[in-house]
Design a protein around this motif. Sequence first.
Motif, PDB file in Angstrom:
ATOM      1  N   TRP A  76       0.839  -1.210   0.000  1.00 41.59           N
ATOM      2  CA  TRP A  76       0.000   0.000   0.000  1.00 41.59           C
ATOM      3  C   TRP A  76       0.874   1.259   0.000  1.00 41.59           C
ATOM      4  O   TRP A  76       0.653   2.183  -0.773  1.00 41.59           O
ATOM      5  CB  TRP A  76      -0.945   0.005   1.205  1.00 41.59           C
ATOM      6  CG  TRP A  76      -1.625   1.330   1.397  1.00 41.59           C
ATOM      7  CD1 TRP A  76      -1.359   2.260   2.351  1.00 41.59           C
ATOM      8  CD2 TRP A  76      -2.651   1.899   0.579  1.00 41.59           C
ATOM      9  NE1 TRP A  76      -2.158   3.365   2.202  1.00 41.59           N
ATOM     10  CE2 TRP A  76      -2.971   3.172   1.120  1.00 41.59           C
ATOM     11  CE3 TRP A  76      -3.344   1.465  -0.540  1.00 41.59           C
ATOM     12  CZ2 TRP A  76      -3.939   3.993   0.573  1.00 41.59           C
ATOM     13  CZ3 TRP A  76      -4.326   2.294  -1.089  1.00 41.59           C
ATOM     14  CH2 TRP A  76      -4.604   3.545  -0.541  1.00 41.59           C
ATOM     15  N   GLN A  77       1.864   1.288   0.884  1.00 41.08           N
ATOM     16  CA  GLN A  77       2.755   2.447   0.936  1.00 41.08           C
ATOM     17  C   GLN A  77       3.446   2.646  -0.417  1.00 41.08           C
ATOM     18  O   GLN A  77       3.520   3.767  -0.920  1.00 41.08           O
ATOM     19  CB  GLN A  77       3.792   2.268   2.047  1.00 41.08           C
ATOM     20  CG  GLN A  77       3.196   2.360   3.432  1.00 41.08           C
ATOM     21  CD  GLN A  77       4.159   1.918   4.519  1.00 41.08           C
ATOM     22  OE1 GLN A  77       5.092   1.129   4.286  1.00 41.08           O
ATOM     23  NE2 GLN A  77       3.941   2.415   5.735  1.00 41.08           N
ATOM     24  N   GLN A  78       3.915   1.566  -1.006  1.00 37.43           N
ATOM     25  CA  GLN A  78       4.575   1.654  -2.304  1.00 37.43           C
ATOM     26  C   GLN A  78       3.635   2.249  -3.353  1.00 37.43           C
ATOM     27  O   GLN A  78       4.050   3.081  -4.165  1.00 37.43           O
ATOM     28  CB  GLN A  78       5.057   0.261  -2.768  1.00 37.43           C
ATOM     29  CG  GLN A  78       6.101  -0.372  -1.877  1.00 37.43           C
ATOM     30  CD  GLN A  78       7.496   0.186  -2.088  1.00 37.43           C
ATOM     31  OE1 GLN A  78       7.787   0.836  -3.072  1.00 37.43           O
ATOM     32  NE2 GLN A  78       8.380  -0.084  -1.143  1.00 37.43           N
ATOM     33  N   SER A  79       2.370   1.851  -3.327  1.00 37.01           N
ATOM     34  CA  SER A  79       1.417   2.379  -4.319  1.00 37.01           C
ATOM     35  C   SER A  79       1.183   3.871  -4.110  1.00 37.01           C
ATOM     36  O   SER A  79       1.080   4.630  -5.078  1.00 37.01           O
ATOM     37  CB  SER A  79       0.097   1.601  -4.286  1.00 37.01           C
ATOM     38  OG  SER A  79      -0.610   1.815  -3.078  1.00 37.01           O
ATOM     39  N   VAL A  80       1.124   4.296  -2.855  1.00 31.38           N
ATOM     40  CA  VAL A  80       0.961   5.726  -2.570  1.00 31.38           C
ATOM     41  C   VAL A  80       2.203   6.483  -3.028  1.00 31.38           C
ATOM     42  O   VAL A  80       2.108   7.518  -3.694  1.00 31.38           O
ATOM     43  CB  VAL A  80       0.674   5.978  -1.069  1.00 31.38           C
ATOM     44  CG1 VAL A  80       0.743   7.467  -0.732  1.00 31.38           C
ATOM     45  CG2 VAL A  80      -0.686   5.394  -0.687  1.00 31.38           C
ATOM     46  N   GLY A  96      -7.260  13.075  -0.681  1.00 28.11           N
ATOM     47  CA  GLY A  96      -8.409  12.468  -1.354  1.00 28.11           C
ATOM     48  C   GLY A  96      -8.148  12.226  -2.834  1.00 28.11           C
ATOM     49  O   GLY A  96      -8.550  11.199  -3.380  1.00 28.11           O
ATOM     50  N   GLU A  97      -7.477  13.163  -3.484  1.00 25.13           N
ATOM     51  CA  GLU A  97      -7.136  12.974  -4.901  1.00 25.13           C
ATOM     52  C   GLU A  97      -6.227  11.770  -5.090  1.00 25.13           C
ATOM     53  O   GLU A  97      -6.412  10.988  -6.032  1.00 25.13           O
ATOM     54  CB  GLU A  97      -6.478  14.236  -5.460  1.00 25.13           C
ATOM     55  CG  GLU A  97      -7.427  15.394  -5.636  1.00 25.13           C
ATOM     56  CD  GLU A  97      -6.722  16.707  -5.974  1.00 25.13           C
ATOM     57  OE1 GLU A  97      -7.367  17.541  -6.616  1.00 25.13           O
ATOM     58  OE2 GLU A  97      -5.535  16.880  -5.602  1.00 25.13           O
ATOM     59  N   LEU A 102      -5.846   5.957  -6.764  1.00 21.26           N
ATOM     60  CA  LEU A 102      -5.597   4.562  -6.407  1.00 21.26           C
ATOM     61  C   LEU A 102      -6.870   3.719  -6.460  1.00 21.26           C
ATOM     62  O   LEU A 102      -6.878   2.569  -6.041  1.00 21.26           O
ATOM     63  CB  LEU A 102      -4.965   4.485  -5.012  1.00 21.26           C
ATOM     64  CG  LEU A 102      -3.538   5.021  -4.930  1.00 21.26           C
ATOM     65  CD1 LEU A 102      -3.118   5.242  -3.491  1.00 21.26           C
ATOM     66  CD2 LEU A 102      -2.589   4.064  -5.639  1.00 21.26           C
ATOM     67  N   GLY A 103      -7.964   4.322  -6.955  1.00 19.55           N
ATOM     68  CA  GLY A 103      -9.224   3.595  -7.074  1.00 19.55           C
ATOM     69  C   GLY A 103      -9.996   3.481  -5.785  1.00 19.55           C
ATOM     70  O   GLY A 103     -10.879   2.634  -5.660  1.00 19.55           O
ATOM     71  N   ARG A 110      -7.192   9.060   4.915  1.00 17.58           N
ATOM     72  CA  ARG A 110      -6.380   8.897   6.131  1.00 17.58           C
ATOM     73  C   ARG A 110      -5.260   7.882   5.897  1.00 17.58           C
ATOM     74  O   ARG A 110      -4.120   8.089   6.313  1.00 17.58           O
ATOM     75  CB  ARG A 110      -7.271   8.469   7.293  1.00 17.58           C
ATOM     76  CG  ARG A 110      -6.532   8.349   8.593  1.00 17.58           C
ATOM     77  CD  ARG A 110      -7.492   7.941   9.731  1.00 17.58           C
ATOM     78  NE  ARG A 110      -6.909   8.268  10.985  1.00 17.58           N
ATOM     79  CZ  ARG A 110      -7.160   9.358  11.689  1.00 17.58           C
ATOM     80  NH1 ARG A 110      -8.013  10.234  11.246  1.00 17.58           N
ATOM     81  NH2 ARG A 110      -6.568   9.570  12.835  1.00 17.58           N
ATOM     82  N   ALA A 111      -5.576   6.781   5.218  1.00 17.28           N
ATOM     83  CA  ALA A 111      -4.561   5.768   4.916  1.00 17.28           C
ATOM     84  C   ALA A 111      -3.501   6.336   3.972  1.00 17.28           C
ATOM     85  O   ALA A 111      -2.311   6.026   4.111  1.00 17.28           O
ATOM     86  CB  ALA A 111      -5.204   4.522   4.307  1.00 17.28           C
ATOM     87  N   VAL A 112      -3.911   7.186   3.037  1.00 18.27           N
ATOM     88  CA  VAL A 112      -2.961   7.859   2.158  1.00 18.27           C
ATOM     89  C   VAL A 112      -2.048   8.745   3.002  1.00 18.27           C
ATOM     90  O   VAL A 112      -0.829   8.764   2.818  1.00 18.27           O
ATOM     91  CB  VAL A 112      -3.679   8.678   1.067  1.00 18.27           C
ATOM     92  CG1 VAL A 112      -2.711   9.620   0.353  1.00 18.27           C
ATOM     93  CG2 VAL A 112      -4.361   7.756   0.067  1.00 18.27           C
ATOM     94  N   GLY A 113      -2.639   9.469   3.948  1.00 21.39           N
ATOM     95  CA  GLY A 113      -1.858  10.344   4.815  1.00 21.39           C
ATOM     96  C   GLY A 113      -0.847   9.583   5.649  1.00 21.39           C
ATOM     97  O   GLY A 113       0.298  10.021   5.806  1.00 21.39           O
ATOM     98  N   LEU A 114      -1.239   8.429   6.152  1.00 17.47           N
ATOM     99  CA  LEU A 114      -0.316   7.617   6.950  1.00 17.47           C
ATOM    100  C   LEU A 114       0.839   7.111   6.093  1.00 17.47           C
ATOM    101  O   LEU A 114       1.993   7.147   6.517  1.00 17.47           O
ATOM    102  CB  LEU A 114      -1.062   6.445   7.596  1.00 17.47           C
ATOM    103  CG  LEU A 114      -2.043   6.831   8.704  1.00 17.47           C
ATOM    104  CD1 LEU A 114      -2.873   5.631   9.137  1.00 17.47           C
ATOM    105  CD2 LEU A 114      -1.302   7.435   9.889  1.00 17.47           C
TER     106      LEU A 114
END
Length: 159
Positions: A76-80, A96-97, A102-103, A110-114
């Motif tokens: 997940w981190q790699q995809s972000v 959010g964007e 990422l679909g 929040r997960a993107v932020g982490l």
Amino acid sequence: MWTVIDSPVGELRLVEQGGALTAIEFSPFRPATGRPIGQQQDDHPVLARAAEQLAAYFARELKEFDLPLAPAGTPWQQSVWTQLQGIGYGETASYGEIAHRLGKTNAASRAVGLANGRNPIPIVIPCHRVIGSTGTLTGYAGGLERKQTLLNLEQDALF
């Protein structure tokens, strides 16, 4: 291997392993708990190239880095982090964007932020370009002042 360079956002420790940049750390540097960083080697080819490109970036002469990168993280981190690399110089995107790219829905912001906060190679993987949905600066591992400095540097270079 590692080296330390000066920059407009303070000293940066550049870390290399296996022929790729694995970390850029803001000072004050934390002990390398659980992460081997090896010996200081200022003339290591990957580190010297990274130092040159960072100097050119801070001089507003480089907009895209061309370095071998090997950030350690979950899928997940790699995809972000891959999405972060798609945010152009002088541009920003909201959490959010990034989630939508990422679909995912805004609920994944929040997960993107982490994941963004765990980016081990800031500046080169431009986590400073991610902002809140209202355009506000939110969290940055290097501190909001550094984030603002990096965004200002890029904006000033565009005009």
